[in-house]
Design a protein around this motif. Sequence first.
Motif, PDB file in Angstrom:
ATOM      1  N   LYS A   1      -7.519   9.839 -19.170  1.00 58.76           N
ATOM      2  CA  LYS A   1      -6.625   8.978 -18.569  1.00 58.76           C
ATOM      3  C   LYS A   1      -6.793   9.174 -17.266  1.00 58.76           C
ATOM      4  O   LYS A   1      -6.429   8.596 -15.842  1.00 58.76           O
ATOM      5  N   LEU A   2      -6.716  10.732 -17.246  1.00 58.10           N
ATOM      6  CA  LEU A   2      -7.077  11.273 -15.328  1.00 58.10           C
ATOM      7  C   LEU A   2      -8.098  10.435 -14.824  1.00 58.10           C
ATOM      8  O   LEU A   2      -7.905  10.392 -13.907  1.00 58.10           O
ATOM      9  N   GLN A   3      -9.333  10.342 -15.325  1.00 55.15           N
ATOM     10  CA  GLN A   3     -10.574   9.733 -14.883  1.00 55.15           C
ATOM     11  C   GLN A   3     -10.008   8.140 -14.840  1.00 55.15           C
ATOM     12  O   GLN A   3     -10.612   8.823 -13.404  1.00 55.15           O
ATOM     13  N   TRP A   4      -9.232   7.590 -15.719  1.00 50.55           N
ATOM     14  CA  TRP A   4      -8.821   6.779 -15.038  1.00 50.55           C
ATOM     15  C   TRP A   4      -8.464   6.590 -14.019  1.00 50.55           C
ATOM     16  O   TRP A   4      -8.471   5.591 -12.976  1.00 50.55           O
ATOM     17  N   LEU A   5      -7.516   6.644 -13.378  1.00 56.42           N
ATOM     18  CA  LEU A   5      -6.863   6.684 -12.789  1.00 56.42           C
ATOM     19  C   LEU A   5      -7.481   7.700 -11.461  1.00 56.42           C
ATOM     20  O   LEU A   5      -6.643   7.041 -10.360  1.00 56.42           O
ATOM     21  N   ALA A   6      -7.936   8.235 -11.506  1.00 54.04           N
ATOM     22  CA  ALA A   6      -9.184   8.386 -10.393  1.00 54.04           C
ATOM     23  C   ALA A   6      -9.236   6.828 -10.025  1.00 54.04           C
ATOM     24  O   ALA A   6      -9.455   7.384  -8.796  1.00 54.04           O
ATOM     25  N   ALA A   7     -10.268   7.101 -11.092  1.00 58.92           N
ATOM     26  CA  ALA A   7     -11.379   6.146 -10.600  1.00 58.92           C
ATOM     27  C   ALA A   7     -10.075   4.245 -10.261  1.00 58.92           C
ATOM     28  O   ALA A   7     -10.291   4.023  -9.333  1.00 58.92           O
ATOM     29  N   LEU A   8      -9.043   4.299 -10.456  1.00 60.09           N
ATOM     30  CA  LEU A   8      -7.843   3.497 -10.018  1.00 60.09           C
ATOM     31  C   LEU A   8      -7.922   3.722  -8.072  1.00 60.09           C
ATOM     32  O   LEU A   8      -7.374   3.129  -7.822  1.00 60.09           O
ATOM     33  N   GLN A   9      -7.791   4.855  -7.957  1.00 59.73           N
ATOM     34  CA  GLN A   9      -7.452   5.618  -6.892  1.00 59.73           C
ATOM     35  C   GLN A   9      -7.966   5.262  -6.159  1.00 59.73           C
ATOM     36  O   GLN A   9      -8.081   4.759  -4.547  1.00 59.73           O
ATOM     37  N   ASP A  10      -9.623   5.535  -6.160  1.00 59.51           N
ATOM     38  CA  ASP A  10     -10.464   5.388  -5.553  1.00 59.51           C
ATOM     39  C   ASP A  10     -10.645   4.111  -4.933  1.00 59.51           C
ATOM     40  O   ASP A  10     -11.517   2.763  -4.005  1.00 59.51           O
ATOM     41  N   TRP A  11     -10.756   2.994  -6.154  1.00 62.87           N
ATOM     42  CA  TRP A  11     -11.079   1.616  -6.603  1.00 62.87           C
ATOM     43  C   TRP A  11     -10.263   0.108  -5.221  1.00 62.87           C
ATOM     44  O   TRP A  11     -10.349   0.168  -4.516  1.00 62.87           O
ATOM     45  N   LEU A  12      -8.243   1.084  -5.747  1.00 69.57           N
ATOM     46  CA  LEU A  12      -6.781   0.705  -4.854  1.00 69.57           C
ATOM     47  C   LEU A  12      -7.335   1.014  -3.838  1.00 69.57           C
ATOM     48  O   LEU A  12      -7.257   0.105  -2.486  1.00 69.57           O
ATOM     49  N   ALA A  13      -7.656   2.353  -2.715  1.00 72.05           N
ATOM     50  CA  ALA A  13      -8.472   2.380  -1.804  1.00 72.05           C
ATOM     51  C   ALA A  13      -9.322   1.498  -1.408  1.00 72.05           C
ATOM     52  O   ALA A  13      -9.246   0.721   0.471  1.00 72.05           O
ATOM     53  N   ALA A  14     -10.113   0.807  -1.978  1.00 74.09           N
ATOM     54  CA  ALA A  14     -11.326   0.598  -0.998  1.00 74.09           C
ATOM     55  C   ALA A  14     -10.743  -0.813  -0.679  1.00 74.09           C
ATOM     56  O   ALA A  14     -10.769  -1.629   0.147  1.00 74.09           O
ATOM     57  N   GLU A  15      -9.577  -1.241  -2.319  1.00 77.03           N
ATOM     58  CA  GLU A  15      -9.178  -2.587  -1.944  1.00 77.03           C
ATOM     59  C   GLU A  15      -8.458  -2.887  -0.435  1.00 77.03           C
ATOM     60  O   GLU A  15      -8.639  -3.892  -0.250  1.00 77.03           O
TER      61      GLU A  15
END
Length: 259
Positions: A123-137
Motif C-alpha cells: 500500500k505504501l509503495q503504491w501510494l508513493a507511485a501514485l504521488q509521483d504519477w500525479l505530480a507528473a499529471e
Amino acid sequence: MSTALKLATWNVNSLTVRLPHVLDWLNSQRPDVLCLQETKQEDSKFPYAALAEAGFNAVHNGQKTYNGVAIISPHPIAQVQFDIPGFVDAQKRIVAATIGGIRVVSAYVVNGQSVDSDKYQYKLQWLAALQDWLAAELKQHDRLAVLGDYNIAPDDTDCHDPAAWEGQVLVSPPEREAFQRLLDLGFHDSFRLFNKEAGQFSWWDYRMAAFRRNMGMRIDHILVSEALRSHCLDCIIDKAPRKLERPSDHTPVMLTLGI
C-alpha cells in the motif's frame, strides 16, 4: 454563465450485484462523471450495453473477482490511461481520462490489511507511485480531479472511534502522511472545503449495525487541483444508496463544480 458539473465516486463492492443500484442512481442524479471502484469484473463482463442504453459512455480497467475501476459519463471520454505508468502491478486499480476539459482519475487504493503485513508495505509503495504519477499529471493537466476509495481516513474526525482504530490500517500515521503528501502536491480535499464537522462517513461495516449506529469512516475522497478549487460549489455524501437492500458498504460522494 457557468454550467454545473457533477463528479462522483462510489465503491460499489461488486458491480454484478450492484448494477441496478448504479443505474438507478445514474438516472436520478445524472452525474457528468461517476468513478467506480471494486467492480470485481473482467472487462468482458462490464455492462457497457446497459450503460449505453441509459445514455452513458464508460471505460473500465478490470479483473476477475477483485479490484476493478471505471469511469462513466454521458460526455465523450478521451485520453484514456490504464494503471500507474512505470509501476508494475497486476492489480487493476487506476483508470484516467479527460472529460469536458477535466482530467479525471478513478483510483482504488490498496486496503493494506494490517500494518504488519506485506499488503501494508505494498500500500505504501503504491501510494508513493501514485504521488509521483500525479505530480507528473498536474504538469500536463491543471484541471485534475482524483476520485476514489483511498482506504485512508485522513483525520480523527473521519473515524467514528479513533481510540479503537489507533494503530490500524486506514488511520496509521504513514498512511495519513501519504495522503497529506498528495495534498502537498497542490490538491484539496473537496468535502472538507464545505464540511468541517466530524461524524460524516462514506463507509460503514456490514457488521454490528454499523450504518444504523453511524460507526463509519470517511475513506472515499474527491481531491481537486488548485485550478479547480475556486470552481467547487458543494460536496456531499449521499447516504441513500447505503439504505437499499443488499447495498455496497460504501456510498457515493459527489462534488458539484461551476465551470
